[in-house]
Design a protein around this motif. Structure first.
Motif, mmCIF file in Angstrom:
data_model
loop_
_atom_site.group_PDB
_atom_site.id
_atom_site.type_symbol
_atom_site.label_atom_id
_atom_site.label_comp_id
_atom_site.label_asym_id
_atom_site.label_seq_id
_atom_site.Cartn_x
_atom_site.Cartn_y
_atom_site.Cartn_z
ATOM 1 N N TYR A 195 0.835 -1.202 0.000
ATOM 2 C CA TYR A 195 0.000 0.000 0.000
ATOM 3 C C TYR A 195 0.864 1.243 0.000
ATOM 4 O O TYR A 195 2.001 1.241 0.480
ATOM 5 C CB TYR A 195 -0.935 0.026 1.213
ATOM 6 N N LEU A 197 0.791 5.240 1.427
ATOM 7 C CA LEU A 197 0.224 5.834 2.638
ATOM 8 C C LEU A 197 0.171 7.347 2.533
ATOM 9 O O LEU A 197 1.158 7.991 2.157
ATOM 10 C CB LEU A 197 1.063 5.436 3.851
ATOM 11 N N GLU A 226 -2.581 -0.864 -2.793
ATOM 12 C CA GLU A 226 -3.726 -0.099 -2.310
ATOM 13 C C GLU A 226 -3.264 1.305 -1.892
ATOM 14 O O GLU A 226 -2.063 1.607 -1.879
ATOM 15 C CB GLU A 226 -4.373 -0.804 -1.119
ATOM 16 N N TRP A 228 -3.872 3.940 1.322
ATOM 17 C CA TRP A 228 -4.412 4.077 2.675
ATOM 18 C C TRP A 228 -4.299 5.533 3.108
ATOM 19 O O TRP A 228 -3.239 6.159 2.981
ATOM 20 C CB TRP A 228 -3.643 3.204 3.662
ATOM 21 N N ALA A 230 -4.513 7.943 6.361
ATOM 22 C CA ALA A 230 -4.513 8.071 7.818
ATOM 23 C C ALA A 230 -4.736 9.534 8.155
ATOM 24 O O ALA A 230 -3.811 10.350 8.098
ATOM 25 C CB ALA A 230 -3.204 7.579 8.409
ATOM 26 N N ARG A 243 -8.452 2.652 1.313
ATOM 27 C CA ARG A 243 -8.890 2.471 2.701
ATOM 28 C C ARG A 243 -8.771 3.797 3.446
ATOM 29 O O ARG A 243 -7.739 4.470 3.368
ATOM 30 C CB ARG A 243 -8.037 1.429 3.432
ATOM 31 N N ARG A 244 -9.802 4.153 4.161
ATOM 32 C CA ARG A 244 -9.763 5.327 5.031
ATOM 33 C C ARG A 244 -9.635 4.831 6.465
ATOM 34 O O ARG A 244 -10.556 4.212 7.018
ATOM 35 C CB ARG A 244 -11.029 6.175 4.859
ATOM 36 N N LEU A 245 -8.483 5.092 7.079
ATOM 37 C CA LEU A 245 -8.183 4.564 8.404
ATOM 38 C C LEU A 245 -8.646 5.472 9.527
ATOM 39 O O LEU A 245 -8.692 5.046 10.678
ATOM 40 C CB LEU A 245 -6.664 4.341 8.544
ATOM 41 N N LEU A 256 2.501 1.797 10.389
ATOM 42 C CA LEU A 256 1.948 2.224 9.102
ATOM 43 C C LEU A 256 3.048 2.737 8.182
ATOM 44 O O LEU A 256 3.092 2.399 6.989
ATOM 45 C CB LEU A 256 0.894 3.311 9.311
ATOM 46 N N ALA A 260 4.577 0.695 4.495
ATOM 47 C CA ALA A 260 4.163 1.305 3.229
ATOM 48 C C ALA A 260 5.252 1.203 2.166
ATOM 49 O O ALA A 260 6.446 1.230 2.470
ATOM 50 C CB ALA A 260 3.787 2.767 3.447
#
Length: 360
Positions: A195, A197, A226, A228, A230, A243-245, A256, A260
């Motif tokens: 992913y 980040l 992906e 992500w 944060a 993805r929304r963390l 995290l 990444a």
């Protein structure tokens, strides 16, 4: 030295930004200069990230009432609320406040985003900045701190400040001990989903929508990783492979960062940009907008630079970072060399020197 501190950012949500800066720097100041007295004014509300060793003064007024009165009436004064007898007052960001005559103020200004991109802010936020009078506050301050030389030059020019009163003091990664770690995921990882980040507020000046569009374009070209996010904010993010963390705290961020493929920050404007520096401390390279502040902090070879707002260039950078392990290694090596001198202890020493200058 007796220093009064505006601690309002430490009350409430406990997010990053000014709260992170205040908490990390105040902790380093107390640790490095325990002989000084650090009095921190906190309005009513839950407190997050307060350093041990400070003298806490709690106001029974709600924050908005307290600071609204200070902006409108010039009362109550911050130094008086802290008990008086202070050598200097430090405000970690422009905010509505009042300080007594003869009490030197050191003001940190991280950027001029509300002036440069006013449309990024809500009506309430624009009203709040108007009440804070950042330009006037900076002109009245004994010293002005900022996080980078690029911002210092901008403040001196835009606000007509005396260059001798404006100092650039760089920030640092949250956890220096993270140096030496290597990314957990790479293009040849097995059993793990790679992913990219994003760390920061989901706000227009951070350009999360540009990153979303670039990621979608790169996926159509074969990108497997992906994306992500944060952070929190009013810009909606989502889509295939996204993805929304939510907000990630300092305890969660190291894993995290380390996991990444790269940290991606396509901002349109930054005053420093801590996430790329923090990512490098955990062995992870960065893709960032080609802004002067990033060039200053990360060096010419310490990140993969893309023009701000250029979706196609950002998509190409994502594909390169996924496919070229050698490029990731080169970026980390150059980025670490550029940021090797950054630490919160060094930031504390430079900041304390400016506070002492202001105190006379």
């Amino acid at each position: 030295m007796k220093v009064g501190v505006d601690g309002r950012s430490l009350v409430g949500g406990g997010g990053r930004g000014v709260a992170h800066y205040t908490s990390a720097l105040l902790g380093a100041l107390v640790e490095t200069f325990p002989e000084d007295e650090w009095r921190v004014l906190l309005p009513r509300g839950p407190v997050h990230g307060l350093a041990r060793g400070v003298t806490v003064v709690r106001s029974q007024w709600p924050g908005r009432l307290l600071w609204g009165a200070a902006a409108a009436l010039g009362r109550p004064r911050l130094d008086a609320l802290l008990g008086g007898g202070l050598d200097v007052v430090w405000a970690p960001a422009p905010a509505p406040l009042a300080v007594g005559r003869g009490v030197p103020l050191v003001l940190t200004v991280h950027d001029r985003s509300w002036e440069q991109r006013p449309g990024d802010f809500t009506a309430y936020e624009r009203l709040w900045h108007a009440a804070a009078r950042p330009r006037a506050l900076a002109r009245e301050a004994a010293r002005v701190l900022c996080d980078a030389e690029a911002v210092r030059a901008d403040l001196v020019t835009a606000w007509g400040l005396d260059p001798a009163r404006v100092r650039a003091v760089p920030l640092a990664p949250a956890i220096d001990a993270g140096r030496g770690q290597t990314p957990r995921f790479s293009s040849d990882s097995k059993g793990s989903d790679p992913y990219f980040l994003f760390v920061g507020a989901l706000e227009p000046r951070k350009a999360p929508e540009v990153l979303l569009a670039a990621h979608a374009e790169a996926r159509r070209a074969g990108l497997a990783a992906e994306l992500w996010f944060a952070g929190e904010g009013r810009v909606a993010v989502g889509g295939e492979g996204v993805r929304r963390l939510g907000r990630a705290g300092d305890a969660e961020l190291p894993a995290l960062y380390a996991g990444a493929l790269a940290l991606v920050l396509p901002s349109r404007l930054e005053g420093f940009g801590l996430p790329p520096v923090e990512a490098l401390a955990h062995g992870t390279p960065a893709i960032v907008s080609d802004l002067p502040v990033f060039r200053e902090t990360l060096g010419p070879e310490g990140a993969l630079y893309v023009p701000p707002g250029d979706t196609r260039a950002l998509a190409a950078a994502l594909l390169r970072l996924e496919r070229e392990r050698g490029l990731r290694d080169r970026l980390v090596a150059a980025g670490r060399a550029a940021t090797a001198g950054l630490s919160w202890a060094a930031t504390a020493r430079a900041t304390r020197a400016v506070l002492a200058e202001a105190a006379g």
